[in-house]
Each structure stands twice: as structure tokens, then as C-alpha cells.
Design an enzyme around this catalytic site. Structure first.
Site, PDB file in Angstrom:
ATOM      1  N   MET A  18       0.852  -1.192   0.000  1.00 45.08           N
ATOM      2  CA  MET A  18       0.000   0.000   0.000  1.00 45.08           C
ATOM      3  C   MET A  18       0.895   1.251   0.000  1.00 45.08           C
ATOM      4  SD  MET A  18      -3.235  -1.027   0.181  1.00 45.08           S
ATOM      5  CE  MET A  18      -4.126   0.377   0.803  1.00 45.08           C
ATOM      6  N   LYS A  68       1.267   2.447  -7.046  1.00 40.32           N
ATOM      7  CA  LYS A  68       0.873   1.520  -8.127  1.00 40.32           C
ATOM      8  C   LYS A  68      -0.137   2.163  -9.073  1.00 40.32           C
ATOM      9  CE  LYS A  68      -0.530  -1.463  -5.149  1.00 40.32           C
ATOM     10  NZ  LYS A  68      -0.232  -0.616  -3.998  1.00 40.32           N
ATOM     11  N   SER A  69      -1.191   2.756  -8.525  1.00 36.49           N
ATOM     12  CA  SER A  69      -2.213   3.376  -9.378  1.00 36.49           C
ATOM     13  C   SER A  69      -1.642   4.565 -10.135  1.00 36.49           C
ATOM     14  CB  SER A  69      -3.425   3.805  -8.547  1.00 36.49           C
ATOM     15  OG  SER A  69      -4.066   2.668  -8.021  1.00 36.49           O
ATOM     16  N   ASP A  84      -5.566  -2.083 -13.211  1.00 38.13           N
ATOM     17  CA  ASP A  84      -5.225  -1.667 -11.846  1.00 38.13           C
ATOM     18  C   ASP A  84      -5.945  -2.581 -10.862  1.00 38.13           C
ATOM     19  OD1 ASP A  84      -3.819   0.017 -10.073  1.00 38.13           O
ATOM     20  OD2 ASP A  84      -5.603   1.231  -9.724  1.00 38.13           O
ATOM     21  N   GLU A  85      -5.385  -2.688  -9.658  1.00 42.92           N
ATOM     22  CA  GLU A  85      -5.939  -3.546  -8.598  1.00 42.92           C
ATOM     23  C   GLU A  85      -6.135  -4.974  -9.106  1.00 42.92           C
ATOM     24  OE1 GLU A  85      -5.899  -2.515  -5.633  1.00 42.92           O
ATOM     25  OE2 GLU A  85      -6.001  -0.341  -5.772  1.00 42.92           O
ATOM     26  N   CYS A 126       8.962   1.393   5.060  1.00 45.54           N
ATOM     27  CA  CYS A 126       8.356   1.357   6.393  1.00 45.54           C
ATOM     28  C   CYS A 126       8.815   2.612   7.146  1.00 45.54           C
ATOM     29  CB  CYS A 126       8.840   0.083   7.097  1.00 45.54           C
ATOM     30  SG  CYS A 126       8.256  -0.128   8.795  1.00 45.54           S
ATOM     31  N   CYS A 174      10.388   2.716   9.735  1.00 44.80           N
ATOM     32  CA  CYS A 174      11.724   2.474  10.285  1.00 44.80           C
ATOM     33  C   CYS A 174      12.814   2.657   9.232  1.00 44.80           C
ATOM     34  CB  CYS A 174      11.815   1.073  10.882  1.00 44.80           C
ATOM     35  SG  CYS A 174      11.892  -0.243   9.633  1.00 44.80           S
TER      36      CYS A 174
END
Length: 195
Positions: free
Chosen positions: A11, A15-16, A84-85, A142, A144
């Protein structure tokens, strides 16, 4: 020779946005793009593909019952298919996209998630991993600083959710991209705080 491409990421990995930019690039060269999305994805509207950075475009919706080969033959001639998706397509529909690549010599670019919030394959993504000629990870990080690979589902207080249905549509308020280590540590911390 045309190929089946799978470009996946966690996420928030754009991508989109990349799917819509790719569409623009093909069209700028005068090529026809058939932009499709599964009916499962209603987050930004039934027919809309929208990125977090504000790019958006109307797409043809594919239901789980639809035959993509038949839809393609009825849609007119195109130079490329962008989906997409793609994780929400059925494995049979991924096979149909593969058939279009092979039989029509048409490139098909699929963008989507590889795994769900529990790190399990989506059926469509698994079939893409099995069939794609080219598999590319779209990387994101992430908090981190490590590479994010987990789509952590969170509740309104930021707690990681570890049960529920595989499909739950949401954006930044429902999901956080995390590395596997942080994901496991946060779950362990939550379990410790509950006892």
C-alpha cells in the site's frame, strides 16, 4: 513479442499512479489503451482509478463473472491493456489476460498488491506470479526505513488488525505499509499489552 507484466507493491507504493502515468505515456505516442479494473475496487467510485497524488481516470469495470477475452473483443482494437488492482481479478481472468497476450500479441500490464493484511496471496496475484513474463516490485518504505512488504490493516486507534475478511477497501486511514519485522513486533507488543 508481447508480455504479461505484474507490477506489485505494498500500500502506498504508487501503483495506481504508475498505471495512470503508463496510460498517459502510451496515449501520448498515439496508442490506444484499454484501462480496466475489477468491480471489487469501489474505493474511489465504481469506474474510477485514482491515485493518492490526485491522478484519476475512468476505467472499464470487470466483474468476477466477466470473460475478459470476450470483453476485449467487444471493446475495439487497442495497443495495450492496463489493469489496476489486478489482485482482485479471479485466477481464471488472469488466465484470460495471459491468453490475450499470447493470441493477440498484446502487452498486458497489471498493477496491484501481492499479499493481503495477513501476508497471504490474493488469488489473482498468485496467478500473476505464476504466469507473468515480467514481475517487478514497486518499492516503498516502512517508518523504520526498511523496505515495506506488509499491508498492515489498522483500526481507528492505530492497532494492527489480525483477523477479518481478505478484502477490506481503504486507504491511509485503514492500512499502513510496514516491513515484516515492524509488523510482527507491533503485533507482539499489542498481545503483551492485552495480558
Amino acid at each position: 513479442m508481447a508480455k504479461l507484466y505484474f507490477k506489485y507493491g505494498a500500500m502506498g507504493s504508487s501503483k495506481s499512479a504508475q498505471a495512470l502515468i503508463t496510460k498517459f505515456n502510451y496515449e501520448e505516442l498515439g496508442m490506444s489503451v484499454w484501462l480496466i479494473k475489477p468491480s471489487t475496487d469501489t474505493r474511489d467510485g465504481e469506474e474510477i482509478i485514482k491515485s493518492r497524488i490526485g491522478l484519476q481516470c475512468k476505467a472499464q469495470v470487470v466483474t468476477p463473472e466477466d470473460d475478459i477475452c470476450k470483453m476485449y473483443s467487444e471493446s475495439g482494437r487497442h495497443d495495450v491493456i492496463i489493469a489496476d488492482e489486478a489482485q482482485f481479478f479471479t485466477p481464471e481472468q488472469i488466465d484470460q489476460l495471459r491468453n490475450i497476450v499470447d493470441e493477440e500479441d498484446l502487452p498486458v500490464l497489471c498493477f496491484g498488491l501481492r499479499t493481503d493484511f495477513l501476508t497471504h496471496f490474493f488469488p489473482g496475484a498468485q496467478r500473476l506470479m505464476e504466469l507473468a513474463d515480467s514481475i517487478t516490485e514497486i518499492k516503498t518504505v516502512c517508518a523504520c526505513g526498511r523496505k515495506a512488504t506488509v499491508n498492515a490493516r489498522i483500526d481507528e486507534t492505530g492497532r494492527i488488525i489480525t483477523e477479518g475478511s481478505q478484502v477490506f477497501l481503504g486507504g491511509n486511514d485503514n492500512y499502513v505499509a510496514m516491513c515484516h519485522k515492524c509488523w510482527k513486533e507491533k503485533i507482539k507488543e499489542q498481545e503483551t499489552n492485552c495480558t
